[in-house]
Design an enzyme around this catalytic site. Structure first.
Site, PDB file in Angstrom:
ATOM      1  CG  ASP A  52      71.876  26.917  48.306  1.00 22.50           C
ATOM      2  OD1 ASP A  52      72.067  28.026  48.460  1.00 22.50           O
ATOM      3  OD2 ASP A  52      71.551  26.538  47.036  1.00 22.50           O
ATOM      4  CE  LYS A  53      66.817  32.699  48.201  1.00 15.83           C
ATOM      5  NZ  LYS A  53      67.256  34.228  47.947  1.00 15.83           N
ATOM      6  CB  THR A  54      69.777  30.513  45.151  1.00 10.26           C
ATOM      7  OG1 THR A  54      69.771  31.721  45.721  1.00 10.26           O
ATOM      8  CG2 THR A  54      69.243  30.754  43.487  1.00 10.26           C
ATOM      9  CD  GLU A  60      75.451  35.865  32.444  1.00 12.02           C
ATOM     10  OE1 GLU A  60      75.670  34.832  32.020  1.00 12.02           O
ATOM     11  OE2 GLU A  60      76.266  36.873  32.553  1.00 12.02           O
ATOM     12  CE  LYS A 112      74.996  40.332  33.976  1.00  8.89           C
ATOM     13  NZ  LYS A 112      74.487  39.868  33.247  1.00  8.89           N
ATOM     14  NE  ARG A 147      68.948  35.075  42.455  1.00  3.71           N
ATOM     15  CZ  ARG A 147      69.924  34.709  42.915  1.00  3.71           C
ATOM     16  NH1 ARG A 147      69.563  33.842  44.095  1.00  3.71           N
ATOM     17  NH2 ARG A 147      71.153  34.275  42.567  1.00  3.71           N
ATOM     18  CB  THR A 164      70.945  32.771  51.368  1.00  3.87           C
ATOM     19  OG1 THR A 164      70.867  33.343  50.524  1.00  3.87           O
ATOM     20  CG2 THR A 164      70.602  33.563  52.831  1.00  3.87           C
ATOM     21  CG  ASP A 174      69.500  36.119  48.815  1.00  2.00           C
ATOM     22  OD1 ASP A 174      70.266  36.219  47.798  1.00  2.00           O
ATOM     23  OD2 ASP A 174      68.647  35.201  48.900  1.00  2.00           O
ATOM     24  CG  ASN A 215      76.726  27.984  45.757  1.00  2.73           C
ATOM     25  OD1 ASN A 215      76.019  27.090  45.260  1.00  2.73           O
ATOM     26  ND2 ASN A 215      76.204  29.176  45.882  1.00  2.73           N
TER      27      ASN A 215
END
Lengths: 339, 1081
Positions: free
Chosen positions: B441-443, B542, B606, B639, B719, B721, B834
């Site tokens: 995963d990236k994040t 957030e 958003k 991001r 990812t 992204d 996730n």
């Protein structure tokens, strides 16, 4: 300073050599400079031992007399299938002094004392002198537990039943007359067998212990009459019985029969002619077995056996050869690296 | 340390298949091997479809329609009581149940069968104890382990069941034990209490019946979450008296294991009220910051969500496990062959010799063939030691040790968060040395997941670069000084003075609207600590955005159930929150509908640029300029989120609100209905701008990736992204280098052409992949499979692969595709919910305990705090474990071959009579005492090179990937090694004993001496062989080798002593001093 930190958190793993897998250790690196000399040394040591064994073995004198009698010219041929008591004798000559102490063995070939069921066919409790097992021998002795009239057999089992019962006498021909060579039958069995594993029941006279039991079917005499010359050499602790009951590992075996340690023969058997008289009882013909008598003396390494010496020499030589091969390989690779 | 734990976090390793929301629409059924826990819920025809709970009415739940058959005609309420039972055994059932479980293992059954064979007198060639003693010891060790585990569970259950809680009984709150709570009870819970069951929140001491909970026990997340009571219950159920009269009927879903979902309705005084997860207090959570709250028990005991979550785990096995089993089968086949051969030999021998040897007459009239048959079974027994009884136990011990070493490793301990590495399974360690593919995963995994608001674009103008307050760009500038704002967070750094100046002047409406949106549109909780505001955010993004808004003067101060209070440039304003359209991974956006103090209604939204751009109003401005800015941000690996608003007229809202309420009351498919309603209002949006958040790479990530790549491990980053961000992240963490050629998924045709070329990399856009449900493109199974094969083949030719825009489900699919078509050993590493699917799909799942809670860790096999520890886990621990395990297995097989085959050679000299070459007691103890310890220690401690070197030379990892240290070749080498050694062990004594005498003239060629000599030489050879194989000689190894030999002689002298024979004349028959035999190797 680091220690304080450790005390702060119980989650922090312990910093010990064991938990961090940093136990002090010796990591031997088997480089050529260690391995090659080691091989040479081991090889040399083995060859040395081997040569010593081989020489020792070569010096041992051994006289083997096969008396199976399968050849019609053999003096024992007549006894081969005789059902009655049969005696035959063989002559042999000893060219030079047979150094003492001389051991007298009988040997059997193609005889499977190591067969599993045969070997297990005995009752250790009975042989230990436990009278309960006289009346009710273990079923491991089957079919030699009881006779046809259901009387318990003591000693029971196939092993005891098939006890070797040829007897031998040896005489030295001195000036045409037969001079009996005295044979010493004392202490030919294992110490533990004689003192620990086998015991006569503590009943006197011994014969009373065997009331209500039968002798093994193949036996001419009951166990308490095995030795007529020595009352104490009877029952389960009879030396010949003990020797027989210690079963052999391999199908070709020898068992100690007597020692020649007395009178004129303390230093060995002088050169000359000898006569071996055999009371031939034990049938081996049916299963192609062979019987023999072996006279031998021993050295520091035991009886005659070239195998060990040769094995040592072979292994030793292999080590040396390997070290030479490694040396060659090493030299080659070393040069290759230099390039 | 031992804080009270909830039950689902049971003390064993197998826990928590966290069911994901992805299970419902399966993209590809055969791909997804993940556990589907919902499927196996018992459905009985005679049950009402839903759970019905009546408040304050215990008798109601005992009504016949709520009964279920338990056993024959005994019926029991289907509502579970609140007592829980996690233990497996009690005093009576322990022995039978535990034995039953242990005998499910093939190996144990095999030895039991042997034992039975040994009891049959005709074929019993070894006394019963030769198998029984090892079997009992092996079973005993396992049983003791199980017992200890179970005792801990008993203790835990007892502690939990006896916790106290207040229950409303006969109109009064009385203290009661947890186990006595029943469904429908009203309970009162105080601050810092654990919640005893799944409870509907009725009211609390906080305004609006808010209740704060900590869910650490449930999902490991430590930030506070708030739960809210319904307004109606909040208003009407504050007093004990009111609560006692509460008589609502709750209808809700069946008990299930989904922690993220709850649907139900409450029927009270003729009205229906929707219930959802926000109203529920789940068992295992803890009440925080709330003095008292009241609740109604909906699910109790085993029906609670946390309990439903425990237990079921998909069992992962290692390659070596599989191989080992096959080898045991091979040995078994070999055993049968050898036994059959020897049985035939026995028949021939019997015909030739045995039948004629009068002394061997056993009085039985068996035919030759029958004797052969008996001999066959006899040899099965004699040679049974070829299948090593202690193998499985020893392997378990070694794995346990390896796991402990991972837990103990200081270099995988992250002191900042006080997190040691944790090996959560003990069955997979050696697989760590065989990894071929890593899916990351990236994040939060590659990056720190500490978000920093860096840049933004507002109304087409970008901010965030080093700029003076006059708007001049510079190379470097001091960070903005926030002293003008008393609420500002001092840690926040920003270098664009122009934006600050702009906001202070209050001229630019768009800028103000931008930050106002940030301060309003979120789900962050606020706490006040020492006068400072502390934000509790569910996601770090957030938190970063709200913090940014706070520093720019729009301070989020507090929220209630339906208001939000903010301070706008010093002026406090309270907005009424009309609706909150929540975020989820499918919607990728969140919206909030607010009523302004002046009565206007506005929607703020958003979300990700893709979803927002689809929904923009045609007359919105700045679309292109914002897009350009977004691309620039993406190239800087930031991001991005787009922000927009929409004004809604009162009547429009009225209409929508009605539909919204209806959807909320929907019992079936509520989610989908809500989604549709949300879709209706989230359109024609007006774009304000976009934010850009930086997420820094973790320490050591580039080095780790480079090192792992050198070790031949292919790394795929999956990812969510977008492409540009992903590509840049790829470069910045050295996954991509300048030497590589990049292929994009869109250029599929090019890829086909260049298929054979190596050294390339491809970015694939997985979002493009068609799903079977896609109506325009019906794809048949075969074509789908072809595409999958193509994809895997192409992607696997690349050095590195980055998949962008992937959903959690697609992540798992990628992993299972590679597993399926490449037969490769895969590892997934991730930190968030996730990644759970992917972690569970891969051969090994690694969880990073980071910012996003513990869900990934809970479903992982190994967990630690930093990505860079991965290289130590694989290159050091994995490699060591693999090498050790291989060495252990090779040697273990060897030592048993060398041991057993001596019987085989001996057979040729004893008439194939299954006579053993050793004494029975030696056979009994060989595997247990004489030869096990040194090899066990090699399996635990051996190191070929130390850890530093393993890390410095990653190529040392390659043998593990190729599986070259333990395979059938090695197995047969072990076999031949064993054969060779057994030959020597038998034939050298044979030659030495054949025709010889001892020094005292006695013929030593008796069976006993022979057996002892072979046994002794075997012990020497085996122990010296392991000494040669030991590369890491610690004092322990030394002690073990010498100790084994010493134990052998010690026991031998004891067993052969006169004393023991006197006591057991027929058991220990090998009495007698064994003359030292002069031969050695």
């Amino acid at each position: 300073m680091v220690k304080e930190e450790q005390e702060e958190s119980p989650n922090r793993p312990d910093n010990t050599a064991f938990t961090q897998q940093r136990l002090p250790a010796w990591q031997p690196i088997l480089s050529a400079s260690i391995v090659i000399p080691m091989f040479v040394l081991i090889g040399a040591a083995f060859i040395g031992v081997g040569v010593a064994l081989f020489i020792a073995s070569r010096d041992i004198q051994l006289q083997e007399l096969d008396y199976t009698g399968d050849d019609s010219a053999h003096p024992c041929y007549k006894c081969r299938s005789s059902t009655e008591k049969c005696t035959c004798s063989m002559t042999f000559s000893i060219p030079n002094l047979f150094k003492g102490p001389v051991f007298f063995y009988y040997g059997l070939t193609n005889y499977f004392q190591n067969q599993r069921k045969y070997g297990a066919s005995k009752d250790d409790n009975q042989l230990y002198g436990d009278l309960d097992y006289f009346k009710d021998p273990s079923s491991s002795c089957d079919p030699y537990t009881r006779d046809s009239r259901n009387i318990p057999i003591v000693p029971c089992g196939a092993l005891a039943n098939s006890m070797f019962n040829d007897t031998f006498s040896l005489s030295h021909v001195v000036n045409g007359t037969q001079k009996i060579v005295p044979l010493n039958g004392k202490g030919i069995a294992w110490w533990t067998d004689y003192n620990v594993k086998f015991r006569n029941p503590s009943v006197t006279p011994l014969i009373n212990a065997f009331n209500g039991t039968k002798k093994p079917t193949n036996w001419p005499k009951p166990i308490y009459e095995l030795d007529t010359t020595d009352v104490y050499n009877n029952g389960f602790i009879n030396q010949d019985f003990l020797v027989w009951m210690r079963r052999a590992a391999l199908p070709d075996f020898r068992k100690l029969y007597r020692r020649i340690t007395h009178d004129d023969y303390v230093n060995g058997l002088p050169a000359g002619n000898y006569t071996l008289t055999i009371e031939y009882n034990y049938p081996v013909y049916s299963f192609n077995g062979r019987k023999k008598v072996v006279l031998s003396n021993v050295s520091w390494m035991g009886g005659k056996n070239d195998f060990l010496g040769i094995a040592y020499i072979v292994v030793g030589s292999m080590c040396v050869v390997m070290s030479i091969v490694m040396l060659i390989v090493y030299a080659k690779f070393k040069f290759a690296e230099d390039d | 340390m031992s804080r009270p734990r909830a039950i689902a976090a049971a003390p064993n390793d197998e826990e928590m298949p966290y069911s994901d929301d992805e299970t419902d629409d399966e993209l590809d059924d055969e791909l997804d091997e993940g556990s589907e826990s919902e499927a196996d819920e018992p459905q009985e025809a005679d049950r009402p479809a839903e759970q019905q709970v009546k408040a304050n009415d215990r008798a109601y739940h005992q009504l016949p329609e709520f009964k279920k058959k338990v056993f024959l005609c005994i019926k029991k309420s289907r509502y579970s009581g609140n007592a829980i039972k996690t233990y497996k055994y009690n005093v009576i059932t322990f022995l039978p149940l535990n034995l039953y479980e242990q005998f499910k293992r093939v190996a144990n059954i095999y030895f039991l069968a042997l034992l039975i064979l040994q009891i049959i007198p005709d074929i019993s060639t070894l006394p019963w104890y030769t198998t029984l003693i090892p079997l009992v010891i092996v079973l005993g060790i396992t049983a003791i382990k199980d017992l200890v585990d179970d005792l801990a569970r008993h203790r835990m259950d007892k502690e939990v069941n006896n916790r106290k809680c207040e229950v409303l009984l006969d109109g009064r709150f009385k203290e009661s034990r947890w186990m006595d709570i029943q469904v429908g009870d009203v309970v009162r819970i105080k601050k810092n209490d654990f919640i005893p069951a799944d409870i509907l929140l009725l009211s609390s001491s906080e305004p609006n019946s808010l209740c704060y909970v900590e869910t650490a026990e449930l999902d490991g997340e430590t930030n506070l979450k708030f739960k809210m009571g319904l307004r109606v219950t909040d208003e009407r159920l504050q007093e004990e008296r009111e609560l006692a009269q509460f008589n609502a009927l709750i209808e809700c879903e069946e008990p299930n294991n989904r922690l993220d979902k709850f649907t139900g309705t409450m029927l009270w005084d003729g009205d229906r009220y929707p219930l959802e997860l926000d109203n529920m207090l789940l068992r295992g959570c803890k009440i925080r910051n709330t003095d008292v709250c009241h609740g109604l028990v909906i699910f109790a005991g085993a029906d609670t969500k946390i309990m439903r979550n425990g237990g079921k785990t998909r069992f992962k096995r290692t390659k070596i496990d599989e191989l080992m089993n096959y080898m045991v089968y091979t040995i078994f086949a070999l055993l049968i062959l050898v036994s059959a051969g020897l049985a035939i030999g026995h028949s021939f021998w019997y015909n030739d010799i045995g039948a004629n040897a009068w002394y061997l007459n056993d009085g039985k009239s068996h035919t030759t063939a029958y004797r052969g048959f008996l001999s066959f079974w006899g040899y099965i027994i004699v040679l049974n030691t070829m299948v090593p009884i202690s193998l499985y136990v020893s392997v378990e011990v070694i794995r346990l040790g390896q796991s402990k070493f991972i837990n103990w490793d200081l270099q995988m301990y992250y002191s900042e968060k006080d997190t040691p590495a944790k090996s959560r399974t003990t069955t997979l360690n050696e697989q760590l040395g065989q990894i071929q593919y890593i899916f990351s995963d990236k994040t939060g995994t590659l990056t720190q997941n500490i978000m920093q608001f860096k840049k933004c674009t507002i109304a087409g103008r970008s901010y965030g670069g080093p700029t003076t307050s006059e708007g001049v760009s510079l190379d470097k500038i001091k960070p903005v000084d926030w002293t003008w704002n008393r609420h500002a967070d001092r840690k926040f750094q920003f270098v664009d003075h122009f934006l600050v100046a702009n906001i202070k002047s209050k001229k630019d409406k768009d800028v103000l609207e931008f930050f106002k949106l940030l301060s309003l549109c979120h789900t962050v909780m606020v706490e006040s600590k020492d006068g400072e505001l502390v934000y509790q955010a569910a996601s770090p993004d957030e938190g970063a955005l709200v913090t940014a808004a706070r520093n720019f003067g729009f301070v989020f101060l507090s929220r209630t159930q339906d208001t939000i209070t903010v301070s706008e440039m010093g002026q406090e304003a309270t907005y009424e929150m009309l609706a909150l359209l929540d975020f989820n991974s499918d919607r990728k956006r969140m919206s909030i509908i607010l009523k302004f103090p002046d009565g206007r209604i506005r929607l703020y939204c958003k979300g990700a640029d893709t979803v927002i751009y689809e929904r923009l109003s045609p007359n919105t401005r700045h679309k292109e300029t914002t897009q350009t800015a977004l691309d620039i941000f993406a190239n800087e690996t930031l991001r991005t989120l787009c922000l927009c608003y929409k004004d809604i007229s009162a009547s429009e809202f009225e209409a929508w609100s009605r539909r919204h309420k209806e959807a909320q009351l929907n019992m079936v498919d509520r989610e989908a209905a809500l989604d549709r309603v949300y879709e209706d209002i989230e359109k024609d949006l007006m774009l304000i701008g976009a934010t850009a958040i930086e997420d820094k790479l973790q320490d050591g990530v580039p080095e780790t990736i480079a090192n792992l790549a050198k070790a031949g491990i292919k790394i795929w980053v999956l990812t969510g992204d977008k492409k540009e961000t992903a590509e840049n992240i790829g470069y910045s963490c050295q996954l991509l280098t300048d030497k590589m050629q990049i292929h994009y998924g869109e250029d599929n045709e090019i890829l086909y052409e260049k298929k054979k070329k190596r050294r390339r990399l491809r970015l694939r856009r997985l979002g493009r992949r068609q799903t079977p449900s896609n109506p325009q493109d019906p794809m048949n199974e075969q074509e789908k499979e072809m595409r999958q094969v193509d994809f895997v083949n192409m992607a696997c030719e690349c050095e590195a692969v980055i998949c962008c825009r992937v959903t959690p489900k697609q992540k798992a699919n990628v992993v299972s595709l590679v597993k399926k078509y490449k037969k490769a050993v895969t590892l997934s590493i991730g930190d968030g919910a996730n990644d759970v699917n992917m972690i569970k799909t891969a051969d090994i799942g690694v969880g990073i305990s980071g910012q996003e809670g513990m869900q990934a860790v809970m479903s992982s096999d190994y967990a630690f705090a930093q990505f860079c520890y991965l290289q130590r886990l694989l290159l050091v621990h994995g490699r060591w474990s693999y090498i050790r395990m291989c060495k252990f297995l090779r040697f273990f097989f060897f030592k048993n071959f060398a041991f057993t085959l001596v019987h085989f050679w001996y057979s040729f000299f004893n008439g194939y009579s299954s006579q053993t070459a050793y004494e029975d007691w030696f056979i009994t103890l060989y595997n247990l005492a004489y030869s096990s310890l040194p090899v066990l220690l090699v399996g635990l401690l051996d190191q070929d090179v130390n850890d530093d070197l393993s890390l410095k030379v990653p190529t040392l990892y390659l043998p593990g990937q190729q599986g070259s240290l333990f395979n059938y070749k090695n197995f047969f080498i072990s076999l031949f090694h064993g054969i060779f050694v057994s030959l020597i062990i038998f034939f050298i004594p044979y030659g030495a004993f054949l025709q010889t005498m001892g020094q005292d003239g006695e013929a030593p060629s008796d069976y006993q001496s022979f057996a002892v000599v072979t046994a002794s030489s075997l012990i020497f050879v085996v122990n010296l062989q392991i000494s040669l194989d030991t590369l890491y000689w610690t004092f322990v190894s030394c002690f073990a080798v010498l100790g084994s030999i010493a134990i052998y002689f010690g026991i031998m002298f004891d067993i052969h002593s006169a004393g023991i024979h006197v006591i057991f004349p027929s058991v220990f028959t090998f009495t007698g001093r064994v003359t030292a035999q002069h031969y050695c190797f």
